[in-house]
Scaffold this motif. Structure first.
Motif, PDB file in Angstrom:
ATOM      1  N   CYS A  12       7.527 -12.764  28.053  1.00  0.00           N
ATOM      2  CA  CYS A  12       7.424 -11.641  29.084  1.00  0.00           C
ATOM      3  C   CYS A  12       8.635 -10.463  28.493  1.00  0.00           C
ATOM      4  O   CYS A  12       9.730 -11.167  28.354  1.00  0.00           O
ATOM      5  CB  CYS A  12       7.888 -11.975  30.567  1.00  0.00           C
ATOM      6  SG  CYS A  12       7.985 -10.402  31.418  1.00  0.00           S
ATOM      7  N   ILE A  13       8.088  -9.370  28.260  1.00  0.00           N
ATOM      8  CA  ILE A  13       9.354  -8.195  27.703  1.00  0.00           C
ATOM      9  C   ILE A  13       9.280  -7.476  29.101  1.00  0.00           C
ATOM     10  O   ILE A  13      10.287  -6.281  28.765  1.00  0.00           O
ATOM     11  CB  ILE A  13       8.627  -7.596  26.582  1.00  0.00           C
ATOM     12  CG1 ILE A  13       7.306  -6.889  26.775  1.00  0.00           C
ATOM     13  CG2 ILE A  13       8.529  -8.544  25.501  1.00  0.00           C
ATOM     14  CD1 ILE A  13       7.059  -5.766  25.935  1.00  0.00           C
ATOM     15  N   CYS A  15       7.449  -5.270  30.688  1.00  0.00           N
ATOM     16  CA  CYS A  15       6.648  -4.077  30.498  1.00  0.00           C
ATOM     17  C   CYS A  15       6.107  -3.402  31.703  1.00  0.00           C
ATOM     18  O   CYS A  15       5.905  -2.440  31.985  1.00  0.00           O
ATOM     19  CB  CYS A  15       5.477  -4.142  29.325  1.00  0.00           C
ATOM     20  SG  CYS A  15       4.192  -5.138  30.058  1.00  0.00           S
ATOM     21  N   GLY A  16       5.847  -4.367  32.831  1.00  0.00           N
ATOM     22  CA  GLY A  16       5.421  -3.985  34.072  1.00  0.00           C
ATOM     23  C   GLY A  16       3.732  -3.767  34.224  1.00  0.00           C
ATOM     24  O   GLY A  16       3.340  -3.341  35.534  1.00  0.00           O
ATOM     25  N   THR A  17       3.042  -4.043  33.081  1.00  0.00           N
ATOM     26  CA  THR A  17       1.641  -3.861  33.242  1.00  0.00           C
ATOM     27  C   THR A  17       0.969  -4.849  34.197  1.00  0.00           C
ATOM     28  O   THR A  17       0.204  -4.272  34.797  1.00  0.00           O
ATOM     29  CB  THR A  17       1.137  -4.303  31.821  1.00  0.00           C
ATOM     30  OG1 THR A  17       1.694  -3.512  30.639  1.00  0.00           O
ATOM     31  CG2 THR A  17      -0.432  -4.106  31.789  1.00  0.00           C
ATOM     32  N   CYS A  18       1.662  -5.930  34.459  1.00  0.00           N
ATOM     33  CA  CYS A  18       0.997  -6.784  35.360  1.00  0.00           C
ATOM     34  C   CYS A  18       1.318  -6.498  36.672  1.00  0.00           C
ATOM     35  O   CYS A  18       0.604  -7.114  37.853  1.00  0.00           O
ATOM     36  CB  CYS A  18       1.397  -8.272  35.042  1.00  0.00           C
ATOM     37  SG  CYS A  18       3.344  -8.486  35.101  1.00  0.00           S
ATOM     38  N   CYS A  51      -2.057  -9.095  30.668  1.00  0.00           N
ATOM     39  CA  CYS A  51      -0.645  -9.169  29.982  1.00  0.00           C
ATOM     40  C   CYS A  51      -0.866  -8.862  28.407  1.00  0.00           C
ATOM     41  O   CYS A  51      -1.434  -9.808  27.493  1.00  0.00           O
ATOM     42  CB  CYS A  51      -0.015 -10.522  30.129  1.00  0.00           C
ATOM     43  SG  CYS A  51       1.755 -10.487  29.337  1.00  0.00           S
ATOM     44  N   GLN A  53       1.338  -9.197  26.206  1.00  0.00           N
ATOM     45  CA  GLN A  53       2.195 -10.354  25.519  1.00  0.00           C
ATOM     46  C   GLN A  53       1.453 -11.613  25.589  1.00  0.00           C
ATOM     47  O   GLN A  53       2.207 -12.579  25.023  1.00  0.00           O
ATOM     48  CB  GLN A  53       3.565 -10.119  25.790  1.00  0.00           C
ATOM     49  CG  GLN A  53       4.273  -8.879  25.711  1.00  0.00           C
ATOM     50  CD  GLN A  53       4.402  -8.415  24.497  1.00  0.00           C
ATOM     51  OE1 GLN A  53       4.727  -9.142  23.616  1.00  0.00           O
ATOM     52  NE2 GLN A  53       4.068  -7.149  23.886  1.00  0.00           N
ATOM     53  N   ILE A  56       1.494 -14.726  30.367  1.00  0.00           N
ATOM     54  CA  ILE A  56       1.441 -15.378  31.636  1.00  0.00           C
ATOM     55  C   ILE A  56       0.178 -16.544  31.385  1.00  0.00           C
ATOM     56  O   ILE A  56      -0.727 -16.240  30.676  1.00  0.00           O
ATOM     57  CB  ILE A  56       0.830 -14.596  32.556  1.00  0.00           C
ATOM     58  CG1 ILE A  56       1.733 -13.415  33.055  1.00  0.00           C
ATOM     59  CG2 ILE A  56       0.598 -15.099  34.101  1.00  0.00           C
ATOM     60  CD1 ILE A  56       1.294 -12.323  33.882  1.00  0.00           C
TER      61      ILE A  56
HETATM   62  S1  SF4 Z   1       2.283  -7.749  31.786  1.00  0.00           S
HETATM   63 FE1  SF4 Z   1       3.061  -9.584  30.513  1.00  0.00          FE
HETATM   64  S2  SF4 Z   1       4.938  -8.708  29.296  1.00  0.00           S
HETATM   65 FE2  SF4 Z   1       4.403  -7.113  30.815  1.00  0.00          FE
HETATM   66  S3  SF4 Z   1       5.687  -7.451  32.780  1.00  0.00           S
HETATM   67 FE3  SF4 Z   1       3.869  -8.720  33.052  1.00  0.00          FE
HETATM   68  S4  SF4 Z   1       4.225 -10.755  32.190  1.00  0.00           S
HETATM   69 FE4  SF4 Z   1       5.726  -9.533  31.323  1.00  0.00          FE
END
Ligand code: SF4
Length: 80
Positions: A12-13, A15-18, A51, A53, A56
């Motif tokens: 996890c970086i 990024c907030g996509t999730c 995600c 990356q 998850i």
């Molecule tokens: S989408 Fe993936 S990389 Fe981005 S915050 Fe969520 S878990 Fe982390």
């Protein structure tokens, strides 16, 4: 779901996509720039798919979970 767990890995970086409307029950927050999945999680798995990356993952504690689920569905659905 019993025997199923969704967890965030070290990939996890933050990024907030999730957290952008992906989760039906809003079970994901960013804490210290890393996704955090609360006990509200119902293991739908949409966050796993979204995600970028691949950070998850879904863990099946029962290795026969998928097979049992298919058998249960097969018992209640009649496909002609
Ligand atoms: S989408 Fe993936 S990389 Fe981005 S915050 Fe969520 S878990 Fe982390």
């Amino acid at each position: 779901m019993p025997g199923v767990k969704v967890q965030v890995t070290e990939k996890c970086i933050g990024c907030g996509t999730c957290i952008k409307g992906v989760c039906f029950v809003n079970a994901i927050d960013l804490i210290n720039n890393k996704a955090f999945i609360s006990n509200e999680c119902r293991e739908y798995g949409r966050c796993v798919e979204i995600c970028p990356q691949k950070a998850i993952e879904i863990l099946f504690e029962d290795v026969n979970y998928v097979k049992k689920s298919i058998e249960e569905i097969d018992n209640i659905i009649d496909i002609a």
